[in-house]
Design an enzyme around this catalytic site. Sequence first.
Site, PDB file in Angstrom:
ATOM      1  N   LYS A  20     -35.618  25.311 -13.112  1.00  0.00           N
ATOM      2  CA  LYS A  20     -36.378  23.959 -12.785  1.00  0.00           C
ATOM      3  C   LYS A  20     -35.454  23.291 -11.692  1.00  0.00           C
ATOM      4  CE  LYS A  20     -34.023  20.941 -14.273  1.00  0.00           C
ATOM      5  NZ  LYS A  20     -33.285  19.657 -14.355  1.00  0.00           N
ATOM      6  N   PRO A 112     -27.124  30.600 -13.978  1.00  0.00           N
ATOM      7  CA  PRO A 112     -25.909  30.016 -14.524  1.00  0.00           C
ATOM      8  C   PRO A 112     -26.294  28.924 -15.562  1.00  0.00           C
ATOM      9  CG  PRO A 112     -26.451  29.337 -12.209  1.00  0.00           C
ATOM     10  CD  PRO A 112     -27.653  30.467 -12.426  1.00  0.00           C
ATOM     11  N   SER A 115     -26.068  24.126 -15.378  1.00  0.00           N
ATOM     12  CA  SER A 115     -25.933  24.039 -13.898  1.00  0.00           C
ATOM     13  C   SER A 115     -26.943  23.256 -13.179  1.00  0.00           C
ATOM     14  CB  SER A 115     -25.929  25.523 -13.302  1.00  0.00           C
ATOM     15  OG  SER A 115     -27.133  26.022 -13.471  1.00  0.00           O
ATOM     16  N   GLY A 120     -31.270  26.459 -20.232  1.00  0.00           N
ATOM     17  CA  GLY A 120     -31.427  26.289 -21.676  1.00  0.00           C
ATOM     18  C   GLY A 120     -32.781  25.788 -21.773  1.00  0.00           C
ATOM     19  N   ALA A 122     -35.312  25.936 -20.063  1.00  0.00           N
ATOM     20  CA  ALA A 122     -36.604  26.885 -19.684  1.00  0.00           C
ATOM     21  C   ALA A 122     -36.635  27.852 -20.716  1.00  0.00           C
ATOM     22  CB  ALA A 122     -36.323  27.183 -18.363  1.00  0.00           C
ATOM     23  N   ASP A 154     -35.282  17.823 -20.958  1.00  0.00           N
ATOM     24  CA  ASP A 154     -36.201  18.667 -19.859  1.00  0.00           C
ATOM     25  C   ASP A 154     -37.053  19.933 -20.446  1.00  0.00           C
ATOM     26  OD1 ASP A 154     -35.001  17.607 -17.695  1.00  0.00           O
ATOM     27  OD2 ASP A 154     -33.309  18.987 -17.429  1.00  0.00           O
TER      28      ASP A 154
HETATM   29  O1  C5P Z   1     -30.930  16.606 -22.741  1.00  0.00           O
HETATM   30  P1  C5P Z   1     -29.731  17.033 -22.615  1.00  0.00           P
HETATM   31  O2  C5P Z   1     -29.144  17.632 -23.750  1.00  0.00           O
HETATM   32  O3  C5P Z   1     -29.325  17.887 -21.585  1.00  0.00           O
HETATM   33  O4  C5P Z   1     -28.788  15.959 -22.200  1.00  0.00           O
HETATM   34  C1  C5P Z   1     -27.220  15.863 -22.242  1.00  0.00           C
HETATM   35  C2  C5P Z   1     -26.512  14.419 -22.273  1.00  0.00           C
HETATM   36  O5  C5P Z   1     -26.828  13.874 -21.021  1.00  0.00           O
HETATM   37  C3  C5P Z   1     -27.208  13.541 -23.235  1.00  0.00           C
HETATM   38  O6  C5P Z   1     -26.444  13.348 -24.304  1.00  0.00           O
HETATM   39  C4  C5P Z   1     -26.984  12.029 -22.420  1.00  0.00           C
HETATM   40  O7  C5P Z   1     -25.624  11.711 -22.507  1.00  0.00           O
HETATM   41  C5  C5P Z   1     -27.280  12.399 -21.155  1.00  0.00           C
HETATM   42  N1  C5P Z   1     -28.666  12.282 -20.468  1.00  0.00           N
HETATM   43  C6  C5P Z   1     -28.994  10.983 -20.236  1.00  0.00           C
HETATM   44  N2  C5P Z   1     -30.143  10.694 -19.964  1.00  0.00           N
HETATM   45  C7  C5P Z   1     -31.124  11.656 -19.685  1.00  0.00           C
HETATM   46  C8  C5P Z   1     -30.690  13.232 -20.098  1.00  0.00           C
HETATM   47  C9  C5P Z   1     -29.507  13.423 -20.499  1.00  0.00           C
HETATM   48  O8  C5P Z   1     -28.130  10.075 -20.496  1.00  0.00           O
HETATM   49  N3  C5P Z   1     -32.352  11.251 -19.213  1.00  0.00           N
END
Ligand code: C5P
Length: 301
Positions: A20, A112, A115, A120, A122, A154
Amino acid sequence: MMSATMDPSTQTLTEQAHAKINLYLHVTGKRPDGYHLLDSLVVFAGAGDSLQYEPGPEPLHLELTGRFGKTLGADAAGPDNLVMKAAAALRAVSGSSAHVQGGRLVLAKELPVASGIGGGSADAAAALRLLARAWQVDVPVGTLMHMAEKLGADVPVCVASQAARMEGIGEHLSPAPCLPECGMVLVNCGQAVSTPDVFRKRDGAFRERAALPTHWKTAQAMAAALTELDNCLEAPACQVCPPVKTVLATLAEQPDCLLARMSGSGATCFALFPSAESARNVAHKLAGEQASWWVWGGALA
Ligand code: C5P
């Protein structure tokens, strides 16, 4: 929605988990729980992981292979892996008529990890598509998207794996402008980047929601419009991971490069080119020059 392919001799189903890419990413606000509100145009590249499922009597388990799978520890294939979490979520909503089984999942990790290209997420989305088909679990789209959202911000956009505008923290999806044919090069410098670290380093300013057209006729027109937008996480990611600057500068100086930018919270960067062929040529050259970089070039998925 893309569908899995099946090898009839082994009953093995295979699903692709495409990378993505955030063509731009504006942080537009912050929720009370700390998550950031985004406005982003997401596309998918031909590059990706692939997930295989072979039904069997043994409890469902995951094996990791591929360039990046082999480097991860055994824990990475445990119940915390998003693929296993997706399987558990699907099992939880499956009705009595579903054919939920055990068996073997094999995830070939060619992207990777940590990254900025949603590997993860997808993978989790591919697991939802693959196992829903294999187990004949008929999940309404709304339920599927809710499950996806709970797996990660995501994951919903990765379920359809098609270009989309993503808002909220990723749960609000709307159609992307019609995209022209174009080529893309992806480069990762080999340093994993923590998403929370990058968000923490932001300057705190919020951006406007972008004004997008209904279509772009040429790759040049699309790149020119994207130049007016940006990825708000690029500057903080350069602080957390300085090699991102070198990657961006190297991409920008390649012949015919229309735009060089970082995806997501990094560290993977992308560059747009007028054709898939020109992108493949640049990727081939860069891979030869920079042995420690992960490089891919080709068309959008
Ligand atoms: O969704 P993901 O697990 O990748 O997000 C990891 C961390 O990134 C979240 O715990 C948060 O701290 C931050 N994040 C955020 N706003 C988003 C996506 C992620 O603050 N829209």
